[in-house]
Design an enzyme around this catalytic site. Structure first.
Site, PDB file in Angstrom:
ATOM      1  N   CYS A 174      43.075  45.772  37.747  1.00  9.84           N
ATOM      2  CA  CYS A 174      44.092  45.016  38.485  1.00  9.84           C
ATOM      3  C   CYS A 174      44.666  43.987  37.520  1.00  9.84           C
ATOM      4  O   CYS A 174      43.941  43.063  37.114  1.00  9.84           O
ATOM      5  CB  CYS A 174      43.460  44.337  39.702  1.00  9.84           C
ATOM      6  SG  CYS A 174      44.613  43.356  40.679  1.00  9.84           S
ATOM      7  N   GLY A 175      45.934  44.157  37.151  1.00 15.78           N
ATOM      8  CA  GLY A 175      46.527  43.273  36.141  1.00 15.78           C
ATOM      9  C   GLY A 175      46.732  41.853  36.640  1.00 15.78           C
ATOM     10  O   GLY A 175      46.364  40.890  35.959  1.00 15.78           O
ATOM     11  N   THR A 176      47.298  41.722  37.845  1.00 18.83           N
ATOM     12  CA  THR A 176      47.454  40.376  38.401  1.00 18.83           C
ATOM     13  C   THR A 176      46.084  39.743  38.622  1.00 18.83           C
ATOM     14  O   THR A 176      45.912  38.531  38.424  1.00 18.83           O
ATOM     15  CB  THR A 176      48.216  40.418  39.743  1.00 18.83           C
ATOM     16  OG1 THR A 176      47.591  41.382  40.619  1.00 18.83           O
ATOM     17  CG2 THR A 176      49.680  40.770  39.534  1.00 18.83           C
ATOM     18  N   GLY A 177      45.103  40.587  39.007  1.00 22.16           N
ATOM     19  CA  GLY A 177      43.750  40.080  39.210  1.00 22.16           C
ATOM     20  C   GLY A 177      43.135  39.565  37.922  1.00 22.16           C
ATOM     21  O   GLY A 177      42.490  38.508  37.901  1.00 22.16           O
ATOM     22  N   ASN A 236      50.965  37.337  44.011  1.00 23.26           N
ATOM     23  CA  ASN A 236      50.175  37.939  45.084  1.00 23.26           C
ATOM     24  C   ASN A 236      48.836  37.204  45.140  1.00 23.26           C
ATOM     25  O   ASN A 236      48.402  36.626  44.175  1.00 23.26           O
ATOM     26  CB  ASN A 236      50.003  39.451  44.862  1.00 23.26           C
ATOM     27  CG  ASN A 236      49.333  39.773  43.527  1.00 23.26           C
ATOM     28  OD1 ASN A 236      49.103  38.895  42.695  1.00 23.26           O
ATOM     29  ND2 ASN A 236      48.997  41.025  43.327  1.00 23.26           N
ATOM     30  N   GLU A 252      41.079  45.584  45.929  1.00 20.24           N
ATOM     31  CA  GLU A 252      42.494  45.250  46.077  1.00 20.24           C
ATOM     32  C   GLU A 252      42.943  45.290  47.537  1.00 20.24           C
ATOM     33  O   GLU A 252      42.578  46.210  48.296  1.00 20.24           O
ATOM     34  CB  GLU A 252      43.368  46.234  45.284  1.00 20.24           C
ATOM     35  CG  GLU A 252      43.420  45.957  43.815  1.00 20.24           C
ATOM     36  CD  GLU A 252      44.638  46.574  43.166  1.00 20.24           C
ATOM     37  OE1 GLU A 252      45.680  46.724  43.837  1.00 20.24           O
ATOM     38  OE2 GLU A 252      44.545  46.927  41.980  1.00 20.24           O
ATOM     39  N   ARG A 253      43.753  44.322  47.908  1.00 20.47           N
ATOM     40  CA  ARG A 253      44.437  44.358  49.205  1.00 20.47           C
ATOM     41  C   ARG A 253      45.227  45.654  49.281  1.00 20.47           C
ATOM     42  O   ARG A 253      46.014  45.940  48.397  1.00 20.47           O
ATOM     43  CB  ARG A 253      45.378  43.159  49.303  1.00 20.47           C
ATOM     44  CG  ARG A 253      46.280  43.153  50.507  1.00 20.47           C
ATOM     45  CD  ARG A 253      47.173  41.927  50.559  1.00 20.47           C
ATOM     46  NE  ARG A 253      48.135  41.866  49.460  1.00 20.47           N
ATOM     47  CZ  ARG A 253      49.100  40.938  49.401  1.00 20.47           C
ATOM     48  NH1 ARG A 253      49.195  40.003  50.349  1.00 20.47           N
ATOM     49  NH2 ARG A 253      49.937  40.931  48.385  1.00 20.47           N
ATOM     50  N   HIS A 256      44.913  36.051  45.292  1.00 20.85           N
ATOM     51  CA  HIS A 256      43.622  36.477  44.727  1.00 20.85           C
ATOM     52  C   HIS A 256      42.547  35.453  45.072  1.00 20.85           C
ATOM     53  O   HIS A 256      42.811  34.235  45.035  1.00 20.85           O
ATOM     54  CB  HIS A 256      43.728  36.608  43.205  1.00 20.85           C
ATOM     55  CG  HIS A 256      44.665  37.687  42.768  1.00 20.85           C
ATOM     56  ND1 HIS A 256      44.260  38.983  42.577  1.00 20.85           N
ATOM     57  CD2 HIS A 256      46.001  37.666  42.541  1.00 20.85           C
ATOM     58  CE1 HIS A 256      45.312  39.714  42.224  1.00 20.85           C
ATOM     59  NE2 HIS A 256      46.380  38.945  42.202  1.00 20.85           N
ATOM     60  N   ASN A 273      44.290  52.209  36.690  1.00 22.09           N
ATOM     61  CA  ASN A 273      44.963  51.793  37.960  1.00 22.09           C
ATOM     62  C   ASN A 273      46.228  52.644  38.041  1.00 22.09           C
ATOM     63  O   ASN A 273      47.217  52.364  37.360  1.00 22.09           O
ATOM     64  CB  ASN A 273      45.261  50.313  37.851  1.00 22.09           C
ATOM     65  CG  ASN A 273      45.827  49.691  39.116  1.00 22.09           C
ATOM     66  OD1 ASN A 273      46.479  48.658  39.027  1.00 22.09           O
ATOM     67  ND2 ASN A 273      45.614  50.269  40.291  1.00 22.09           N
ATOM     68  N   ASN A 329      51.101  49.708  48.079  1.00 19.40           N
ATOM     69  CA  ASN A 329      49.683  50.051  48.005  1.00 19.40           C
ATOM     70  C   ASN A 329      49.440  51.370  48.726  1.00 19.40           C
ATOM     71  O   ASN A 329      50.319  51.869  49.441  1.00 19.40           O
ATOM     72  CB  ASN A 329      48.858  48.937  48.668  1.00 19.40           C
ATOM     73  CG  ASN A 329      48.950  47.625  47.912  1.00 19.40           C
ATOM     74  OD1 ASN A 329      48.623  47.548  46.726  1.00 19.40           O
ATOM     75  ND2 ASN A 329      49.429  46.589  48.603  1.00 19.40           N
ATOM     76  N   CYS A 336      52.627  43.704  40.539  1.00 23.59           N
ATOM     77  CA  CYS A 336      51.583  44.636  40.099  1.00 23.59           C
ATOM     78  C   CYS A 336      51.563  44.635  38.575  1.00 23.59           C
ATOM     79  O   CYS A 336      52.516  45.115  37.950  1.00 23.59           O
ATOM     80  CB  CYS A 336      51.868  46.031  40.647  1.00 23.59           C
ATOM     81  SG  CYS A 336      50.609  47.249  40.190  1.00 23.59           S
ATOM     82  N   GLY A 337      50.499  44.078  37.992  1.00 27.71           N
ATOM     83  CA  GLY A 337      50.458  43.912  36.540  1.00 27.71           C
ATOM     84  C   GLY A 337      50.322  45.225  35.789  1.00 27.71           C
ATOM     85  O   GLY A 337      51.058  45.497  34.843  1.00 27.71           O
ATOM     86  N   ASN A 338      49.397  46.080  36.232  1.00 23.77           N
ATOM     87  CA  ASN A 338      49.262  47.382  35.563  1.00 23.77           C
ATOM     88  C   ASN A 338      50.503  48.226  35.814  1.00 23.77           C
ATOM     89  O   ASN A 338      50.963  48.968  34.939  1.00 23.77           O
ATOM     90  CB  ASN A 338      48.021  48.118  36.075  1.00 23.77           C
ATOM     91  CG  ASN A 338      46.740  47.482  35.572  1.00 23.77           C
ATOM     92  OD1 ASN A 338      46.609  47.195  34.387  1.00 23.77           O
ATOM     93  ND2 ASN A 338      45.812  47.234  36.465  1.00 23.77           N
TER      94      ASN A 338
HETATM   95  N1  API Z   1      47.071  45.290  45.757  1.00 22.24           N
HETATM   96  C1  API Z   1      47.981  44.263  45.224  1.00 22.24           C
HETATM   97  C2  API Z   1      49.157  44.932  44.472  1.00 22.24           C
HETATM   98  C3  API Z   1      48.707  45.695  43.225  1.00 22.24           C
HETATM   99  C4  API Z   1      48.130  44.781  42.184  1.00 22.24           C
HETATM  100  C5  API Z   1      47.350  45.452  41.044  1.00 22.24           C
HETATM  101  N2  API Z   1      47.246  46.892  41.077  1.00 22.24           N
HETATM  102  C6  API Z   1      47.816  44.951  39.694  1.00 22.24           C
HETATM  103  O1  API Z   1      47.726  45.694  38.698  1.00 22.24           O
HETATM  104  O2  API Z   1      48.238  43.763  39.636  1.00 22.24           O
HETATM  105  C7  API Z   1      48.531  43.398  46.369  1.00 22.24           C
HETATM  106  O3  API Z   1      48.687  43.914  47.487  1.00 22.24           O
HETATM  107  O4  API Z   1      48.787  42.211  46.119  1.00 22.24           O
END
Ligand code: API
Length: 284
Positions: free
Chosen positions: A220-223, A160, A211-212, A162, A11, A62, A71-73
């Site tokens: 996606c770390g938060t994901g 964010n 991802e949004r 999910h 990512n 984004n 953004c976790g990553n």
């Molecule tokens: N697209 C996400 C932000 C990046 C999250 C993702 N890259 C991660 O690592 O958490 C959003 O608009 O909420």
């Protein structure tokens, strides 16, 4: 504009040290530099900025120019950059984000950060705070109609939004079709990041993510955090045990600690190269 290209298990973002550089229109810069043919190529842009309340601030965009709250990553790479490039000289640091200050512990190998453990905070499950349109307080294993088909999903925010959908096979998923339909679904007022998940065993899941604002990313770390929380809430993996989340770009270790309700994410951060790009045509 000087930049550093970094990624968290694939990512990838363009990072700008705003202790030294100035970016006037981050949204426009994010859209241009993210283009993999006319720009640098990335999932977006991350500014590393001075902060009055933390060791530094992460300001994330984004690839469509929309600003992300977390953004976790990205935050693992921000921490790596801060240590490796001399912004901090300690291995426990804080990073301010649009979803609060996060605390991180750095593992050092050969004088540089190799792994990062992030306290991602408590998951948000209240529907109105995610936000997701629902008559219920929380959305766990609820039906939703997308493209004329009914899916069951769970909604979790890590700062964010999910939506997590469980399937028997995610490798064959037509994510380019279903991802945008979830992202812009009327039930998600701020759009949504959508994770498609196959449970492997009581400690391991596989996921792909649309991802949004960025489309399918390798991770996606938060994901991954949202998926671990959702999988525990749905009784699919063991509570109070680490969950290995397998993503296209690699694995993340997620632990939702019942004693403090905090979600801990541990994973690598990688620097690819430093560069410089002339953005005079953008007024930068
Ligand atoms: N697209 C996400 C932000 C990046 C999250 C993702 N890259 C991660 O690592 O958490 C959003 O608009 O909420």
């Amino acid at each position: 504009m000087k930049f550093t290209k970094m990624h968290g298990i694939g990512n990838d973002y363009v990072y700008v040290n705003c202790f030294k550089e100035t970016v006037k229109d981050p949204s426009a810069v994010a859209k241009f530099v993210s283009d993999r043919h006319f720009g640098i190529g990335s999932d977006g842009l991350i500014l590393i900025k001075p902060s009055d309340i933390a060791d530094c601030e992460m300001d994330m965009y984004n690839l469509d120019g929309s600003q992300g709250a977390m953004c976790g990553n990205g935050i693992r790479c921000v921490a790596k950059y801060a240590y490796d490039y001399g912004i901090v000289n300690k291995t426990s640091i804080s990073v301010a984000t649009k979803s609060g200050v996060k605390y991180l512990d750095l593992s050092i190998r050969d004088g540089k950060v190799s792994m990062v453990k992030v306290n991602m905070g408590a998951p948000i499950l209240q529907a109105s705070l995610i936000p997701v349109v629902s008559e219920d307080e929380q959305v766990i294993d609820a039906p939703i109609e997308v493209n004329g088909q009914t899916y069951r999903f769970t909604a979790v925010s890590m700062g964010n939004p999910h939506a997590i959908v469980y399937m028997d096979d995610v490798d064959g998923l037509d994510i380019e079709k279903i991802g945008p339909s979830f992202e812009s679904h009327v039930n998600f007022p701020d759009r949504v990041n959508t994770e498609f998940v196959r449970v492997i065993d009581r400690h391991t899941v596989q996921m792909r993510v649309w991802e949004r604002g960025s489309g399918e990313t390798l991770a996606c770390g938060t994901g991954a955090c949202a998926v671990a929380v959702s999988s525990i809430l749905n009784g699919l993996v063991d509570r109070n045990q680490p969950v290995t989340v397998k993503l296209l770009g690699g694995d993340l270790n997620i632990f939702w600690d019942e004693s403090d309700d905090q979600v801990y994410m541990t994973g690598p951060a990688t620097t690819v190269f430093d560069g410089e790009i002339d953005l005079g045509f953008l007024g930068e």
